[in-house]
Design an enzyme around this catalytic site. Structure first.
Site, mmCIF file in Angstrom:
data_model
loop_
_atom_site.group_PDB
_atom_site.id
_atom_site.type_symbol
_atom_site.label_atom_id
_atom_site.label_comp_id
_atom_site.label_asym_id
_atom_site.label_seq_id
_atom_site.Cartn_x
_atom_site.Cartn_y
_atom_site.Cartn_z
ATOM 1 N N LYS A 270 -13.350 2.918 1.034
ATOM 2 C CA LYS A 270 -13.674 3.420 2.373
ATOM 3 C C LYS A 270 -14.978 4.211 2.326
ATOM 4 O O LYS A 270 -15.342 4.765 1.283
ATOM 5 C CB LYS A 270 -12.564 4.365 2.850
ATOM 6 C CG LYS A 270 -11.277 3.676 3.242
ATOM 7 C CD LYS A 270 -10.272 4.689 3.763
ATOM 8 C CE LYS A 270 -8.967 4.021 4.165
ATOM 9 N NZ LYS A 270 -9.096 3.054 5.271
ATOM 10 N N ARG A 344 0.485 -2.806 4.416
ATOM 11 C CA ARG A 344 1.349 -3.963 4.667
ATOM 12 C C ARG A 344 1.874 -4.544 3.361
ATOM 13 O O ARG A 344 2.954 -5.133 3.319
ATOM 14 C CB ARG A 344 0.576 -5.008 5.491
ATOM 15 C CG ARG A 344 -0.687 -5.500 4.835
ATOM 16 C CD ARG A 344 -1.649 -6.152 5.828
ATOM 17 N NE ARG A 344 -2.349 -5.174 6.663
ATOM 18 C CZ ARG A 344 -3.223 -5.486 7.607
ATOM 19 N NH1 ARG A 344 -3.499 -6.758 7.854
ATOM 20 N NH2 ARG A 344 -3.833 -4.553 8.294
HETATM 21 N N1 BES Z 1 -4.527 3.808 6.239
HETATM 22 C C1 BES Z 1 -5.416 2.895 6.843
HETATM 23 C C2 BES Z 1 -5.338 2.912 8.369
HETATM 24 C C3 BES Z 1 -5.830 4.146 9.047
HETATM 25 C C4 BES Z 1 -7.152 4.245 9.432
HETATM 26 C C5 BES Z 1 -4.975 5.168 9.359
HETATM 27 C C6 BES Z 1 -7.588 5.377 10.082
HETATM 28 C C7 BES Z 1 -5.411 6.283 10.027
HETATM 29 C C8 BES Z 1 -6.722 6.376 10.395
HETATM 30 C C9 BES Z 1 -5.075 1.482 6.394
HETATM 31 O O1 BES Z 1 -4.610 1.348 5.107
HETATM 32 C C10 BES Z 1 -6.342 0.687 6.463
HETATM 33 O O2 BES Z 1 -7.232 0.960 5.712
HETATM 34 N N2 BES Z 1 -6.377 -0.275 7.390
HETATM 35 C C11 BES Z 1 -7.510 -1.112 7.556
HETATM 36 C C12 BES Z 1 -7.018 -2.526 7.585
HETATM 37 C C13 BES Z 1 -8.113 -3.539 7.538
HETATM 38 C C14 BES Z 1 -8.782 -3.520 6.196
HETATM 39 C C15 BES Z 1 -7.504 -4.894 7.814
HETATM 40 C C16 BES Z 1 -8.172 -0.758 8.875
HETATM 41 O O3 BES Z 1 -7.457 -0.498 9.841
HETATM 42 O O4 BES Z 1 -9.385 -0.680 8.897
HETATM 43 MN MN MN Z 2 -6.164 1.206 3.694
#
Ligand code: BES
Ligand code: MN
Ligand code: ZN
Length: 491
Positions: A270, A344
């Site tokens: 990230k 997931r």
């Molecule tokens: N934990 C994150 C989702 C999240 C983002 C929660 C911001 C709270 C605030 C999750 O694991 C994630 O990184 N999701 C990605 C999925 C994508 C790579 C398909 C997302 O939502 O960007």
């Molecule tokens: Mn994630």
């Protein structure tokens, strides 16, 4: 905080502070408000005329109570929409939070209308939330004794039976328990530490099982293990069964919570901005463990199991790579095209394991997608349901306790967009429809009635609000607790 119900009118109660919600629709004072205003000697209309309580600008106003028996009057700007529970929870937390650090010991709350047992219970949960200071976990310097002062007794005017009050107090404690778990830092709360927390539920009569990597490998939980393999802190699968679980083989509810103690994204790292928020990526796990604890205290015969797959998603020499293929516990193969779509992956093995343990109904709660937060913000949690009737039950539990849920379509038509060139499915599709596709992915791994609730936007606040401070809120605990109680009652 002590709570008692009192069959008193706001004109008669004598508290340090009397809190009164005022709604935007109240510009023309309705009779109940006009009566109170007249009895007080016009302090409410006076505050509004003087500009101390402009409903378009101010959340609260604390004014002298005039000729009323209470000392001060706390005017709280409310929203009239929707069910009483939502409103009551918000008003109560705002009122109590406004009095933090002040000299008020007793607070009388007059909800004015929409008062049913659910609204009173939600007010108790909200009031307890209003006392919460996130700095109480690790803060050593800033909190003086005076700043830590808070309302000690809540008097609910026209409130319900003492028994209902006591149950709501237990629920409020459960929400706070989950909230603190979700707020704890990742160097403090890693998978094995969450297992320690869960083991404490044995004191409430629960059976606690903790699987480590060897046990999970033997079961074929490679989707979960793959996410955790880059971290020093090993994964755990935590299962908490209530005494009632063994008594109802035909009807069993498993609540499954995403427990990513820290989500760096893994090799699909990230960006650094606000990455510290990802300590809250275990909020789902915190919610299911807190709900199990609460239900164990309220109704131990409930056929309930909480499952918390716990991992840290870290880059490292042994981390999972984009393109890796893992075989999930149900036998399907997953191409991990994005290591940041990790929630997931841990959920599918946890959900399948829960089914194998005999769950007939599933609910998962997860901070799963940024898309949920973009689309719904901090107030509303989207959910997906199969069948939709099972979702209605979950939504009703949210409505009754003051959590706001909204159904999304489980559009399996999108399943083809998750086709993989090398495996049965990819773990992430394109940005378009990302929220729906995350549920469509999980759908491939569950075979019994199932609801997926995405709390990415609602699990924690990004900044202080009048009703709650920045950080985790205990989101999901009240919905899951209520759902479990309804479920046990056959509703
Ligand atoms: N934990 C994150 C989702 C999240 C983002 C929660 C911001 C709270 C605030 C999750 O694991 C994630 O990184 N999701 C990605 C999925 C994508 C790579 C398909 C997302 O939502 O960007
Ligand atoms: Mn994630
Ligand atoms: Zn995550």
């Amino acid at each position: 905080m002590r709570v008692r119900a009192a069959a008193l009118s706001p004109m008669a109660v004598s508290a340090d502070v009397l809190a009164v919600p005022i709604y935007r629709e109240d510009r023309e004072f309705p009779a109940d408000l006009a009566d109170l205003d007249a009895t007080s000697g016009g302090v409410i209309s006076g505050a509004i005329d003087w500009g101390e309580f402009n409903l378009l600008e101010h959340y609260t106003a604390l004014v002298d109570a005039g000729s009323l028996p209470s000392q001060k009057l706390l005017l709280v700007n409310g929203v009239r929409r929707g069910r009483g529970a939502w409103r009551a929870r918000r008003i109560a937390s705002t009122a109590v939070r406004r009095l933090q650090g002040r000299g008020a010991t007793t607070l009388a709350l007059w909800l004015r209308d929409g008062e049913d047992e659910d609204a009173f219970a939600a007010a108790i949960v909200g009031a307890q939330q209003g006392t919460y200071r996130p700095t109480s976990i690790y803060g050593r310097v800033r909190d003086t004794e005076a700043m830590k002062r808070s309302v000690e007794e809540l008097i609910l005017l026209g409130g319900p039976s003492q028994e209902a009050v006591d149950r709501a107090v237990l629920l409020a404690e459960g929400v706070e328990f989950g909230r603190t778990l979700a707020n704890r830092a990742s160097n403090d709360l890693f998978p094995e530490r969450m297992a320690d927390v869960a083991r404490q539920l044995e004191a409430d009569g629960c059976t606690v099982e903790v699987l480590g990597p060897p046990e999970m490998a033997a079961l074929g939980m490679n989707a979960l293990l793959g996410v955790g393999q880059g971290a020093e802190h090993e994964p755990r699968l935590i299962a908490v069964k209530l005494p009632g679980w063994d008594k109802r083989p035909d009807r069993r509810l498993a609540i499954v919570g995403k427990g990513v103690c820290f989500d760096s994204g893994g090799i699909s790292l990230k960006p650094p901005e606000r990455m510290e928020e990802m300590k809250h990526d275990k909020s789902g796990a915190a919610a299911v463990i807190a709900a199990a604890r609460t239900v164990a205290r309220l109704a131990p015969d409930t056929p309930l199991m909480a499952v918390a797959p716990m991992v840290e998603n870290m880059p490292g020499a042994n981390a999972q790579r984009p393109g890796d293929v893992v075989k999930a516990m149900n036998g399907k193969t997953v191409e991990v095209v994005n290591t940041d779509a990790e929630g997931r992956l841990i959920l599918i093995d946890a959900l399948h394991w829960a089914e194998r343990e005999g769950a007939t109904h599933l609910v998962d709660v997860a901070t799963l997608t940024g898309a949920a937060s973009v689309a719904f913000g901090e107030l509303i949690s989207p959910y997906f349901a199969k069948p939709r009737e099972w979702g209605t039950a979950v939504q009703a539990a949210g409505d009754a306790t003051g959590e706001w849920l909204w159904e999304m379509p489980l559009a399996t038509e999108y399943r083809t967009s998750l086709d993989s060139a090398h495996a049965d499915i990819v773990n992430s599709g394109s940005r378009e429809g990302a929220l729906i596709k995350s549920a469509v992915f999980i759908n491939d791994f569950v075979t019994v009635p199932w609801v997926h609730m995405d709390i990415a936007g609602t699990a924690y606040l990004l900044s202080d609000r009048s009703w709650n401070p920045k950080g985790a809120l205990g989101t999901g605990v009240s919905t899951l607790t209520r759902l479990s109680l309804d479920y046990a009652a056959g509703r």
